[in-house]
Design an enzyme around this catalytic site. Sequence first.
Site, PDB file in Angstrom:
ATOM      1  N   ARG A 297      33.544  72.934  55.694  1.00  0.00           N
ATOM      2  CA  ARG A 297      34.819  73.675  55.656  1.00  0.00           C
ATOM      3  C   ARG A 297      34.990  74.182  54.236  1.00  0.00           C
ATOM      4  NH1 ARG A 297      37.887  70.801  52.420  1.00  0.00           N
ATOM      5  NH2 ARG A 297      35.866  70.375  51.518  1.00  0.00           N
TER       6      ARG A 297
ATOM      7  N   ARG B 230      37.321  79.700  63.350  1.00  0.00           N
ATOM      8  CA  ARG B 230      38.293  79.245  62.352  1.00  0.00           C
ATOM      9  C   ARG B 230      39.166  80.436  61.962  1.00  0.00           C
ATOM     10  NH1 ARG B 230      37.669  74.497  59.535  1.00  0.00           N
ATOM     11  NH2 ARG B 230      39.902  74.579  59.838  1.00  0.00           N
TER      12      ARG B 230
ATOM     13  N   GLN C  12      40.312  64.364  54.868  1.00  0.00           N
ATOM     14  CA  GLN C  12      39.431  64.936  53.842  1.00  0.00           C
ATOM     15  C   GLN C  12      39.657  64.285  52.482  1.00  0.00           C
ATOM     16  OE1 GLN C  12      41.309  66.852  55.892  1.00  0.00           O
ATOM     17  NE2 GLN C  12      40.192  68.651  56.567  1.00  0.00           N
TER      18      GLN C  12
ATOM     19  N   ASP D 123      42.929  78.391  51.247  1.00  0.00           N
ATOM     20  CA  ASP D 123      42.016  79.061  52.165  1.00  0.00           C
ATOM     21  C   ASP D 123      42.262  80.558  52.206  1.00  0.00           C
ATOM     22  OD1 ASP D 123      42.279  76.134  53.137  1.00  0.00           O
ATOM     23  OD2 ASP D 123      40.436  76.876  54.064  1.00  0.00           O
TER      24      ASP D 123
ATOM     25  N   ASN E 152      46.985  76.999  52.900  1.00  0.00           N
ATOM     26  CA  ASN E 152      46.056  75.900  52.619  1.00  0.00           C
ATOM     27  C   ASN E 152      46.290  74.800  53.651  1.00  0.00           C
ATOM     28  OD1 ASN E 152      43.974  74.677  51.020  1.00  0.00           O
ATOM     29  ND2 ASN E 152      45.513  73.366  50.068  1.00  0.00           N
ATOM     30  N   LYS E 153      45.461  73.789  53.599  1.00  0.00           N
ATOM     31  CA  LYS E 153      45.528  72.643  54.515  1.00  0.00           C
ATOM     32  C   LYS E 153      46.979  72.242  54.793  1.00  0.00           C
ATOM     33  CE  LYS E 153      43.016  70.983  56.237  1.00  0.00           C
ATOM     34  NZ  LYS E 153      42.823  71.345  57.677  1.00  0.00           N
TER      35      LYS E 153
END
Lengths: 332, 332
Positions: free
Chosen positions: A50, A92, A188, A229, A239-240
């Site tokens: 990822r 994704r 993560q 991202d 982002n996450k």
Amino acid sequence: MKESPLFNPVLYKGGHITVLDETALPFKETRIKVKNLKTALSLLKEMKTRAFGQVLLFYYTLLLEARKNKINSPEKFSRLSTAITDKFSKARPTFAFGQLNNDLAKMLKAADNSKFIDLLEKSVFTYINLVQGARRYRVKLIAKILPHSARLLTHCNISGELVLLANEAEKMGKSVEFFATETRPYFQGSRLTAWELYQAGLNVYLICDIQAADILKRCRIDMVLVGSDRSTQNGDIANKIGTYQLAVLAKYFHIPFYAFMQPPGDTKNISDIKIEYRPKEEMLKFDGIRIAPKTQEALYPAFDIVPAELISGLVFFDGIYTPQELALKWQK
Amino acid sequence: MKESPLFNPVLYKGGHITVLDETALPFKETRIKVKNLKTALSLLKEMKTRAFGQVLLFYYTLLLEARKNKINSPEKFSRLSTAITDKFSKARPTFAFGQLNNDLAKMLKAADNSKFIDLLEKSVFTYINLVQGARRYRVKLIAKILPHSARLLTHCNISGELVLLANEAEKMGKSVEFFATETRPYFQGSRLTAWELYQAGLNVYLICDIQAADILKRCRIDMVLVGSDRSTQNGDIANKIGTYQLAVLAKYFHIPFYAFMQPPGDTKNISDIKIEYRPKEEMLKFDGIRIAPKTQEALYPAFDIVPAELISGLVFFDGIYTPQELALKWQK
């Protein structure tokens, strides 16, 4: 200090790709061979790689498929790469594979048909080297503004850049200590960030995501630093999931919030970003064991958006900008 | 609507205690027999019961041990109960077992030695009935101020009160939908709250703790509602780790933050509350499977403190107060 294996998690050698299996970390450091598009897509969907690994996997898959299909012209390549881009984007949807494809297309414009594959390979490696150089450079920018003995809180995983950051800080006579959120539901933080920092001999405390307010209040944190991202021309980032609430908390506790940003490309504002929803099973199970019943309703957006007004600094490849400065720069 | 099994998770019948094993939920609804203090303490440490279950387990253990030791005077009981209180407090240091002991002592003041055990039993059951009645009453106070079609976000588990709340709201012609945080590291949200609400036929969406900002922003949440393990005379609360950051987020998004409070007793301010740190292994393992290596440093305070200024309303047994009103009431 050893470089993190996550700085360069996907390799292309001898006509095939190998992917560091991030889901097996931190207990096994194994690499998976990728010989075709199908395998690449399944690894992507299962999040075997990822973040920056996606960039590498995308470009190397293009190269692999171009070789296999004996592509010998920019036109043929364009058809192939468009089809592959679509498949990656479906796997994704938040990540800007389309933009990566456009960047490569620009480099291939002047391609000579006779040596097309060689030029493609050269372009891919040139591009990746540039990005890796820029990633090495931008951590210095952060190292420079850190205090002498710094404490950083981070979320998810920034593909090896925190190890480099600590390295650069050390060269400047500074020390850095890390607090890493475990980053549910995929862990993560526990599996990747805590692991790579510990491997590099750095101090890292793992915390539950939900502890951030307590830590920010009590532990003299100097900075919240995250990756991203996607970025928009307005200076927002995607982002996450959970980055948003860390940014709100950082603002509340008057702690600077910095993010490594992506080139926004033609992403004007957050409505241009599609948020990926992952299967709820990833929340409701751990390692095959149920946490909650199958019937349970659950929501799992994989990303959230941090609006520009919560961001102290966006770290780009050539400098650190406020979102406002960046908006001006980008609209030029 | 069926009452939640978590509303009355610990029972005393036929001279022994049975404890609903919360760690086996939601997959098994089993009860563990408790015949002595030692078992009671080990269940407490392993969090087989928690929250209101701790109150019940504490009082019933006093009763059990008083019977076994044939206690026949307030003086002898006082020595026994002080020793037991110390042990309970060591097992879960944030919870106010000392205060529970004091409350009971007041009820026993006028005890006649000849029938001491009978009076003790009567006092314990009277006290618990009063508290259960008060818990049934206070959910009505919240139901009253909810909008017609309400959405609540909650954290951890409020020992059966949310099911009662939805029931009361329904009687008033209102509907309630719940968003429950999974509540790492112990997953009380996934295992208990989502389960009891689902069992009662209510709508509940499970979210990762880290999603709260995204949900509060996008899902039109009317109220954040939590329980608490301790309250101070100033109107602060201590509750499951992560409650603090939900309160910060609620303030940021202008969403009212309400907490069911405990009687503060002589807890003046937050420095009187000892925060329990649990073994880091509870964060680093799930169901025996490692998430992060054994060597990993990690921090796991089980509770955090929400300062009064972030709280819209404290729900006490006789009404809803702002922390300021409560501070005045308590200092009288």
